[in-house]
Design an enzyme around this catalytic site. Structure first.
Site, short mmCIF file in Angstrom:
data_model
loop_
_atom_site.label_atom_id
_atom_site.label_comp_id
_atom_site.label_asym_id
_atom_site.label_seq_id
_atom_site.Cartn_x
_atom_site.Cartn_y
_atom_site.Cartn_z
N ARG A 104 11.99 -1.73 10.16
CA ARG A 104 10.76 -1.42 10.90
C ARG A 104 10.61 -2.33 12.11
O ARG A 104 10.72 -3.55 11.99
CB ARG A 104 9.55 -1.59 9.98
CG ARG A 104 9.09 -0.28 9.39
CD ARG A 104 7.94 -0.46 8.46
NE ARG A 104 6.72 -0.91 9.13
CZ ARG A 104 5.51 -0.74 8.60
NH1 ARG A 104 5.36 -0.13 7.45
NH2 ARG A 104 4.45 -1.18 9.23
N ARG A 128 -9.16 1.17 8.97
CA ARG A 128 -8.82 -0.23 9.20
C ARG A 128 -9.90 -0.95 10.00
O ARG A 128 -9.75 -2.15 10.26
CB ARG A 128 -7.50 -0.32 9.97
CG ARG A 128 -6.26 -0.53 9.10
CD ARG A 128 -5.06 -0.49 10.02
NE ARG A 128 -3.91 -1.21 9.55
CZ ARG A 128 -2.87 -0.64 8.94
NH1 ARG A 128 -2.88 0.62 8.67
NH2 ARG A 128 -1.82 -1.37 8.62
N LYS A 141 0.84 -1.21 0.00
CA LYS A 141 0.00 0.00 0.00
C LYS A 141 0.87 1.26 0.00
O LYS A 141 0.65 2.18 -0.78
CB LYS A 141 -0.93 0.04 1.24
CG LYS A 141 -1.93 -1.09 1.31
CD LYS A 141 -2.90 -0.90 2.47
CE LYS A 141 -2.28 -0.99 3.85
NZ LYS A 141 -1.76 -2.33 4.19
P1 AMP Z 1 1.12 0.54 8.35
O1 AMP Z 1 2.32 1.39 8.14
O2 AMP Z 1 -0.11 1.06 7.63
O3 AMP Z 1 1.37 -0.90 8.08
O4 AMP Z 1 0.76 0.64 9.91
C1 AMP Z 1 1.67 0.19 10.90
C2 AMP Z 1 0.93 0.00 12.24
O5 AMP Z 1 0.38 1.26 12.66
C3 AMP Z 1 -0.24 -0.95 12.20
O6 AMP Z 1 0.15 -2.29 12.35
C4 AMP Z 1 -1.07 -0.45 13.37
O7 AMP Z 1 -0.52 -0.87 14.61
C5 AMP Z 1 -0.89 1.06 13.28
N1 AMP Z 1 -1.92 1.67 12.42
C6 AMP Z 1 -1.74 2.26 11.21
N2 AMP Z 1 -2.90 2.70 10.71
C7 AMP Z 1 -3.85 2.38 11.64
C8 AMP Z 1 -5.26 2.55 11.68
N3 AMP Z 1 -5.94 3.12 10.68
N4 AMP Z 1 -5.90 2.10 12.80
C9 AMP Z 1 -5.23 1.53 13.82
N5 AMP Z 1 -3.91 1.32 13.82
C10 AMP Z 1 -3.21 1.74 12.74
#
Ligand code: AMP
Length: 194
Positions: free
Chosen positions: A133, A88, A13
């Protein structure tokens, strides 16, 4: 044009949103990136968020919704916006709909990127080596996939039933996937005028 990028962790994404931003000049709201920035800054939000993120769990709806709301209010919705990793949960999707409605806007499309789980795990492990990460460890990866299945996957039906969903195969090279995304968007969006 307001577009949500939906899909499991590791499907690409962030990579594809970056390309769309460069190609179409859109703005992006990436909750993951905003939360990682809060962690780097050592803010109260960052400290709370880190405990959930490092466990592979979702940060509570209320916190994430507030972050997005502040972002939209401060930047306003211009011509094109991409939501990367938000919503999400169904609750977040309902909130987004209400936030946009107060601005006289609504979502135009939801791109669902798909890939099989073996590929997703491999990509995340690879990313751990490249980007370092902290939530790309084998345990956290497994937990994030469970979290996705339980809390985020219901959004597929939510958006499909509203006629917004466009499914795109996320397997293959970033170039191939990007071409598929452009093909899935209406022509006016892909030329950057939408
Ligand atoms: P991402 O970079 O989108 O993979 O997000 C990394 C982490 O941030 C996720 O595994 C969640 O712990 C948190 N996170 C990101 N976006 C959301 C969201 N919309 N709702 C809740 N937690 C989020």
């Amino acid at each position: 044009m307001l577009v949500v990028m939906l899909g499991p962790p590791g499907v690409g994404k962030g990579t594809q949103c970056g390309r769309l931003v460069t190609h179409l000049g859109w703005q992006v709201v990436s909750t993951g990136a905003m939360l990682r920035q809060a962690i780097d800054e050592g803010s109260a939000l960052g400290k709370t968020a880190a405990s959930y993120m490092n466990a592979g769990k979702l940060v509570p709806n209320q916190l994430v919704i507030q972050v997005v709301q502040e972002e939209l209010l401060s930047r306003g919705t211009g011509a094109g916006w991409l939501f990367d990793g938000f919503p999400r949960t169904i609750e977040q999707a309902e909130s987004l709909r209400r936030m946009l409605a107060t601005m006289g806007r609504e979502l135009d499309h939801v791109i669902l990127l798909t890939a099989d789980e073996v590929e997703l795990r491999q990509r995340m492990l690879q990313r751990a080596t490249i980007e370092g990460r902290s939530d790309d460890t084998p345990e956290t990866i497994a937990e994030r996939l469970v979290t996705y299945r339980q809390q985020t996957r219901p959004l597929i039906e939510f958006y499909r039933s509203r006629g917004l969903l466009r499914e795109v195969d996320g397997m293959g090279s970033p170039d191939e996937v990007f071409a598929r995304i452009l093909a899935a968007l209406p022509p006016d969006a892909a030329t950057g005028t939408g």
